[in-house]
Enzyme design. Sequence first.
Site, mmCIF file in Angstrom:
data_model
loop_
_atom_site.group_PDB
_atom_site.id
_atom_site.type_symbol
_atom_site.label_atom_id
_atom_site.label_comp_id
_atom_site.label_asym_id
_atom_site.label_seq_id
_atom_site.Cartn_x
_atom_site.Cartn_y
_atom_site.Cartn_z
ATOM 1 N N SER A 21 3.533 48.466 66.165
ATOM 2 C CA SER A 21 4.035 47.733 67.337
ATOM 3 C C SER A 21 5.438 48.212 67.720
ATOM 4 C CB SER A 21 4.018 46.224 67.096
ATOM 5 O OG SER A 21 5.001 45.856 66.168
ATOM 6 N N MET A 95 6.053 53.345 55.222
ATOM 7 C CA MET A 95 6.034 52.741 53.887
ATOM 8 C C MET A 95 6.302 53.731 52.755
ATOM 9 S SD MET A 95 5.645 49.646 54.656
ATOM 10 C CE MET A 95 5.128 48.759 53.202
ATOM 11 N N LEU A 98 11.738 58.365 51.541
ATOM 12 C CA LEU A 98 12.016 59.800 51.716
ATOM 13 C C LEU A 98 12.971 60.283 50.623
ATOM 14 C CD1 LEU A 98 12.459 59.709 55.589
ATOM 15 C CD2 LEU A 98 10.553 60.780 54.365
ATOM 16 N N ASN A 112 16.227 53.304 60.593
ATOM 17 C CA ASN A 112 15.092 52.481 60.173
ATOM 18 C C ASN A 112 15.286 51.066 60.683
ATOM 19 O OD1 ASN A 112 12.750 51.685 58.658
ATOM 20 N ND2 ASN A 112 14.104 50.844 57.083
ATOM 21 N N HIS A 114 14.426 47.166 59.602
ATOM 22 C CA HIS A 114 14.033 46.394 58.416
ATOM 23 C C HIS A 114 13.987 44.908 58.790
ATOM 24 C CE1 HIS A 114 13.574 45.698 54.128
ATOM 25 N NE2 HIS A 114 14.378 44.662 54.272
ATOM 26 N N GLU A 179 12.567 42.392 66.693
ATOM 27 C CA GLU A 179 12.644 43.834 66.365
ATOM 28 C C GLU A 179 12.436 44.669 67.617
ATOM 29 O OE1 GLU A 179 10.320 45.237 63.010
ATOM 30 O OE2 GLU A 179 10.467 43.314 62.022
HETATM 31 C C1 GRF Z 1 8.193 45.756 60.831
HETATM 32 O O1 GRF Z 1 8.408 44.420 60.486
HETATM 33 C C2 GRF Z 1 9.328 46.625 60.333
HETATM 34 O O2 GRF Z 1 10.559 45.989 60.354
HETATM 35 C C3 GRF Z 1 8.904 46.898 58.921
HETATM 36 O O3 GRF Z 1 7.510 47.051 58.980
HETATM 37 C C4 GRF Z 1 6.986 46.336 60.106
HETATM 38 C C5 GRF Z 1 6.252 47.341 60.923
HETATM 39 O O4 GRF Z 1 5.582 46.753 61.997
HETATM 40 N N1 GRF Z 1 9.626 48.011 58.374
HETATM 41 P P1 GRF Z 1 4.909 47.669 63.108
HETATM 42 O O5 GRF Z 1 4.004 48.673 62.371
HETATM 43 O O6 GRF Z 1 5.986 48.345 63.875
HETATM 44 O O7 GRF Z 1 4.089 46.709 63.928
#
Ligand code: GRF
Length: 192
Positions: A21, A95, A98, A112, A114, A179
């Site tokens: 997303s 996930m 690196l 990144n 988070h 986010e």
């Molecule tokens: C998000 O909450 C991001 O902060 C974390 O993983 C999730 C990824 O969501 N690192 P998406 O794949 O962008 O929907």
Amino acid sequence: MEKLTGLKKVKTAVFISGTGSNLKNLIKFSKIKKSPISIDLIISSVNKAKGLKYAHQFSIKNKIFNFQNIKIAEKNILTLVKKEKIKFICLAGFMRVLSKNFIKEFNGKIVNIHPSLLPKYKGLNTHKRVIKNKDKFSGCTVHYVTTKLDSGKIIMQKRIKVTTTDNLTSLTKKILAQEHKLYPAAILKIFN
Ligand code: GRF
């Protein structure tokens, strides 16, 4: 990060492992005039990552890398990223951790997002821990990626209230919505 000169957008790669997303949101952002970045490459560490559909939908070059052997994966990613003249990397639900070598190659040019108010709750299961600890606030953070997990310099943060009725689903949804606002805002901050 150097300031943008002229009209050229900075060639960017987004690294994902899941739903994507944030990737979708960054692609949309990259297409508006004021965006300093263009998204030219999508890298996934998971071959069935849902987010890959956005690569197809928006016709963006994409490649899946098997991280079983991290050294080989990173070597191949570096070759591709250099070939595509990528200058900036956004991790978005990526996930994998690196290696120092990879991060060094892109020193200060990997960011990144988070889902917590760093430095609180580095690592996984952030929302679960927030609920368990009955925290009154949580949020999300965009930060530079360094060799220490979720510890690089913070670029921007958004705080939200956690209510007593919040559960894992509602909190995930609330924070993800933030986010999607924060990541583009942080990128604008980096380049402007
Ligand atoms: C998000 O909450 C991001 O902060 C974390 O993983 C999730 C990824 O969501 N690192 P998406 O794949 O962008 O929907």
